[in-house]
Scaffold this active site. Structure first.
Site, mmCIF file in Angstrom:
data_model
loop_
_atom_site.group_PDB
_atom_site.id
_atom_site.type_symbol
_atom_site.label_atom_id
_atom_site.label_comp_id
_atom_site.label_asym_id
_atom_site.label_seq_id
_atom_site.Cartn_x
_atom_site.Cartn_y
_atom_site.Cartn_z
ATOM 1 N N ASP A 6 -19.655 -7.748 -23.198
ATOM 2 C CA ASP A 6 -18.990 -7.831 -22.156
ATOM 3 C C ASP A 6 -17.356 -6.849 -21.763
ATOM 4 O O ASP A 6 -16.478 -6.747 -23.046
ATOM 5 C CB ASP A 6 -18.131 -9.115 -21.328
ATOM 6 C CG ASP A 6 -17.451 -8.849 -19.788
ATOM 7 O OD1 ASP A 6 -16.845 -8.078 -19.509
ATOM 8 O OD2 ASP A 6 -18.600 -9.101 -19.360
ATOM 9 N N THR A 42 -18.049 5.866 -7.515
ATOM 10 C CA THR A 42 -18.693 5.802 -6.136
ATOM 11 C C THR A 42 -18.673 7.054 -5.213
ATOM 12 O O THR A 42 -16.799 6.304 -4.707
ATOM 13 C CB THR A 42 -19.401 4.191 -5.846
ATOM 14 O OG1 THR A 42 -20.697 4.523 -4.855
ATOM 15 C CG2 THR A 42 -18.288 3.130 -5.587
ATOM 16 N N ASP A 43 -18.936 7.331 -4.686
ATOM 17 C CA ASP A 43 -18.873 8.081 -3.435
ATOM 18 C C ASP A 43 -18.233 6.645 -2.104
ATOM 19 O O ASP A 43 -17.984 7.232 -1.004
ATOM 20 C CB ASP A 43 -19.720 8.654 -2.267
ATOM 21 C CG ASP A 43 -20.819 8.122 -2.194
ATOM 22 O OD1 ASP A 43 -21.119 6.945 -2.076
ATOM 23 O OD2 ASP A 43 -21.643 8.728 -1.409
ATOM 24 N N GLU A 44 -19.048 5.620 -2.417
ATOM 25 C CA GLU A 44 -19.000 4.341 -0.933
ATOM 26 C C GLU A 44 -16.783 3.993 -1.165
ATOM 27 O O GLU A 44 -16.954 3.474 0.342
ATOM 28 C CB GLU A 44 -19.484 2.758 -1.323
ATOM 29 C CG GLU A 44 -21.293 3.412 -1.110
ATOM 30 C CD GLU A 44 -21.212 2.253 -1.664
ATOM 31 O OE1 GLU A 44 -21.216 1.040 -0.770
ATOM 32 O OE2 GLU A 44 -22.673 2.424 -1.904
ATOM 33 N N TYR A 61 -18.227 -4.281 -2.242
ATOM 34 C CA TYR A 61 -18.475 -3.965 -3.991
ATOM 35 C C TYR A 61 -17.842 -2.702 -3.472
ATOM 36 O O TYR A 61 -16.672 -2.157 -4.392
ATOM 37 C CB TYR A 61 -19.517 -3.400 -4.019
ATOM 38 C CG TYR A 61 -19.649 -1.848 -4.980
ATOM 39 C CD1 TYR A 61 -19.813 -2.132 -5.905
ATOM 40 C CD2 TYR A 61 -20.175 -0.770 -4.335
ATOM 41 C CE1 TYR A 61 -20.099 -0.930 -6.984
ATOM 42 C CE2 TYR A 61 -21.043 -0.184 -4.757
ATOM 43 C CZ TYR A 61 -20.484 -0.184 -6.368
ATOM 44 O OH TYR A 61 -20.466 1.550 -6.738
ATOM 45 N N SER A 62 -17.078 -1.502 -3.141
ATOM 46 C CA SER A 62 -16.610 -0.877 -2.862
ATOM 47 C C SER A 62 -15.230 -0.813 -3.152
ATOM 48 O O SER A 62 -14.278 -0.523 -3.888
ATOM 49 C CB SER A 62 -17.246 0.108 -1.233
ATOM 50 O OG SER A 62 -16.714 -0.550 -0.338
ATOM 51 N N LYS A 121 -14.328 -1.440 -6.508
ATOM 52 C CA LYS A 121 -14.282 0.255 -6.793
ATOM 53 C C LYS A 121 -13.214 1.059 -7.068
ATOM 54 O O LYS A 121 -12.513 1.384 -7.779
ATOM 55 C CB LYS A 121 -16.190 0.798 -7.073
ATOM 56 C CG LYS A 121 -17.639 0.137 -7.729
ATOM 57 C CD LYS A 121 -17.219 0.636 -9.475
ATOM 58 C CE LYS A 121 -17.456 1.418 -9.250
ATOM 59 N NZ LYS A 121 -16.976 1.783 -10.660
ATOM 60 N N ASN A 128 -25.388 8.653 -3.641
ATOM 61 C CA ASN A 128 -27.018 7.593 -4.150
ATOM 62 C C ASN A 128 -27.611 7.965 -4.578
ATOM 63 O O ASN A 128 -28.206 8.764 -4.844
ATOM 64 C CB ASN A 128 -27.528 7.451 -2.758
ATOM 65 C CG ASN A 128 -27.298 6.110 -1.877
ATOM 66 O OD1 ASN A 128 -25.224 5.328 -2.076
ATOM 67 N ND2 ASN A 128 -27.618 4.820 -1.822
ATOM 68 N N VAL A 138 -36.535 -2.361 6.077
ATOM 69 C CA VAL A 138 -35.254 -0.896 6.868
ATOM 70 C C VAL A 138 -34.728 -1.387 8.020
ATOM 71 O O VAL A 138 -34.764 -1.974 8.216
ATOM 72 C CB VAL A 138 -36.418 0.019 7.212
ATOM 73 C CG1 VAL A 138 -35.199 1.803 7.795
ATOM 74 C CG2 VAL A 138 -37.385 0.957 6.642
ATOM 75 N N ARG A 165 -27.809 8.434 3.606
ATOM 76 C CA ARG A 165 -26.967 8.888 2.221
ATOM 77 C C ARG A 165 -27.227 10.381 1.915
ATOM 78 O O ARG A 165 -28.288 11.029 2.159
ATOM 79 C CB ARG A 165 -27.615 8.130 1.155
ATOM 80 C CG ARG A 165 -27.107 6.299 1.979
ATOM 81 C CD ARG A 165 -25.532 5.976 2.117
ATOM 82 N NE ARG A 165 -25.335 4.489 2.250
ATOM 83 C CZ ARG A 165 -25.360 4.348 3.278
ATOM 84 N NH1 ARG A 165 -24.977 5.783 4.503
ATOM 85 N NH2 ARG A 165 -25.227 3.334 4.147
#
Length: 351
Positions: free
Chosen positions: A58, A133-135, A158-159, A162, A187, A214, A222
Site C-alpha cells: 500500500d 483527473t479532469d473531474e 471521488y473527484s 483527487k 476519460n 446508459v 466526455r
C-alpha cells in the site's frame, strides 16, 4: 538506465504504463495493493522480465515505501494508485479518502525524505509525477474547455479526494521544494480496463446479451483518451515537464455517452453479431441518472502540445475499434476479472 517507482501499476492505466515503460528499457518497481481493480494478469507478459519488480503493498505504508526507495534508488516516482470509480465513491467515500488522500500523503512524506538525501545531481534529476483527473474541475456548460488554471470544483467524493491529493502534491513542492509534476487526464479507454467503466461494461454486457444501461438521457459528454496516448504523455512530462507545473492531457474526442455506446454496438454487430439477428443497439436502455452526474468535460491540452510537442496519436474511431477487438480476443482475461466480487451490476445509485 532509468528506474521508476510506479504505484498502482497493476491497474488499468498504471498497468498499460508499466508495460510501455519496460518495453522502452525503463526498470519499474511496481507497488500495488491489488484491490478489486488491480489485476496481476495485466502484467503476465513481464512477469519474468528483469526490468519489472512487483511488490504487493500500500502507498500508505510509509516503512515499505521508504525501504523500496532506498533499495532501488529510483529516478522518479509515478503515482497512479487511487480509488477511481465515481459510482463506488457514492456508495463508500471513506475508502477514497483513505487511499487518495491519506495514502498520497504517506507516499509524499516518504518520497520527500528520500529526495532530500540524494546528492545534488540526482536530486536535480528526480521527479514525482502525480496522475490526476479532469473531474477535479467540475462540470462544463455547452462550450469551453478545462485549462490548467480552471478553478477546482469537484462534485463527487471521488473527484473531491483527487482534488485533495492534488493540493497536497502542490503543497509539498511549495513547502519542501519536492520536484513535482501533476497531470489531469480526460476519460481513458483501452485494453485491460476493469469492466465497471462505460466502454468495457457495454462490451461485456452486449456479449452476455444483457441490457445496455446508459445514465439519464445519454447526453453527458466526455473527452475520450486512448490509454496508450495517455501513457505516452506521462512519459513525456516526466522527461521534459517543468517542475511544479500541471499538464492537462486530452484526446480531442468529445462524445456523448449514447454516441459511444452506439459506436460500440455497431462494431459488435460486425464482429460479434447477436444470434437473433437484432442489432446490439436494440438493447440500449436509459436508466436513472447518477447522483450529481457532471454534464460535460472537455480538456484543453495546448500547454502539453506547445511546450512538450505531444498530441494524441489515436482518433476515437481507431482507439475504440482497437479496444473492442482487444476485449473480443481476451475474454479469458475478462472472465478472470469477473470473479464474483463484481458482476456488471449497477452501483452508485445511493443518495
Amino acid at each position: 538506465m532509468s528506474t521508476w517507482l510506479v504505484t498502482g501499476g497493476a491497474g488499468f492505466i498504471g498497468g498499460n504504463f508499466v508495460l510501455r515503460a519496460i518495453a522502452q528499457g525503463v526498470k519499474v518497481v511496481n507497488l500495488d495493493a491489488l484491490t478489486y481493480a488491480g489485476n496481476p494478469d495485466t502484467l503476465a507478459s513481464v512477469q519474468d522480465n528483469s526490468l519489472h519488480v512487483f511488490v504487493h503493498g500500500d502507498i500508505g505504508d510509509r516503512a515499505l515505501v521508504s525501504r523500496l526507495l532506498q533499495e532501488h534508488q529510483p529516478d522518479a516516482v509515478v503515482n497512479f494508485a487511487a480509488e477511481s470509480h465515481v459510482d463506488r465513491s457514492i456508495d463508500g467515500p471513506a475508502a477514497f479518502i483513505q487511499t487518495n488522500v491519506v495514502g498520497t500523503l504517506g507516499l509524499l512524506e516518504a518520497t520527500r525524505d528520500y529526495w532530500k538525501a540524494l546528492d545534488r545531481e540526482r536530486s536535480d534529476r528526480f521527479r514525482f509525477l502525480h496522475v490526476s483527473t479532469d473531474e477535479v474541475y467540475g462540470s462544463l456548460g455547452d462550450t469551453g474547455a478545462f485549462t490548467e488554471t480552471t478553478p477546482y470544483a469537484p462534485n463527487s467524493p471521488y473527484s473531491a479526494s483527487k482534488a485533495s491529493s492534488d493540493h497536497l502534491v502542490r503543497a509539498f513542492h511549495h513547502t519542501y521544494g519536492l520536484p513535482v509534476l501533476t497531470t489531469h487526464c480526460s476519460n481513458n479507454y483501452g485494453p485491460y480496463q476493469f469492466p465497471e467503466k462505460l466502454i468495457p461494461l457495454i462490451i461485456a454486457r452486449a456479449l452476455a446479451d444483457e441490457p445496455l444501461p446508459v445514465y439519464g438521457d445519454g447526453g453527458n459528454i466526455r473527452d475520450w483518451l486512448f490509454v496508450d496516448d495517455h501513457c505516452n504523455a506521462i512519459s513525456r512530462v516526466i522527461e521534459q515537464g517543468r517542475v511544479g507545473e500541471t499538464y492537462n492531457i486530452g484526446g480531442n474526442a468529445e462524445k456523448q455517452n449514447i454516441e459511444v455506446v452506439r459506436t460500440i454496438c455497431a462494431l459488435l454487430d460486425t464482429r460479434a453479431p447477436r444470434s437473433d439477428g437484432q442489432p446490439h443497439s436494440s438493447r440500449i436502455v436509459l436508466v436513472e441518472d447518477r447522483p450529481g452526474h457532471d454534464r460535460r468535460y472537455a480538456i484543453d491540452a495546448s500547454r502539453l502540445r506547445d511546450e512538450l510537442g505531444w498530441a494524441p496519436h489515436y482518433t476515437f474511431e481507431q482507439g475504440i475499434a482497437e479496444t473492442v477487438d482487444w476485449y473480443l480476443s481476451n475474454q479469458a482475461w475478462v472472465e478472470r476479472v469477473l470473479d464474483g466480487s463484481y458482476r456488471l451490476q449497477r452501483i452508485g445509485a445511493a443518495v
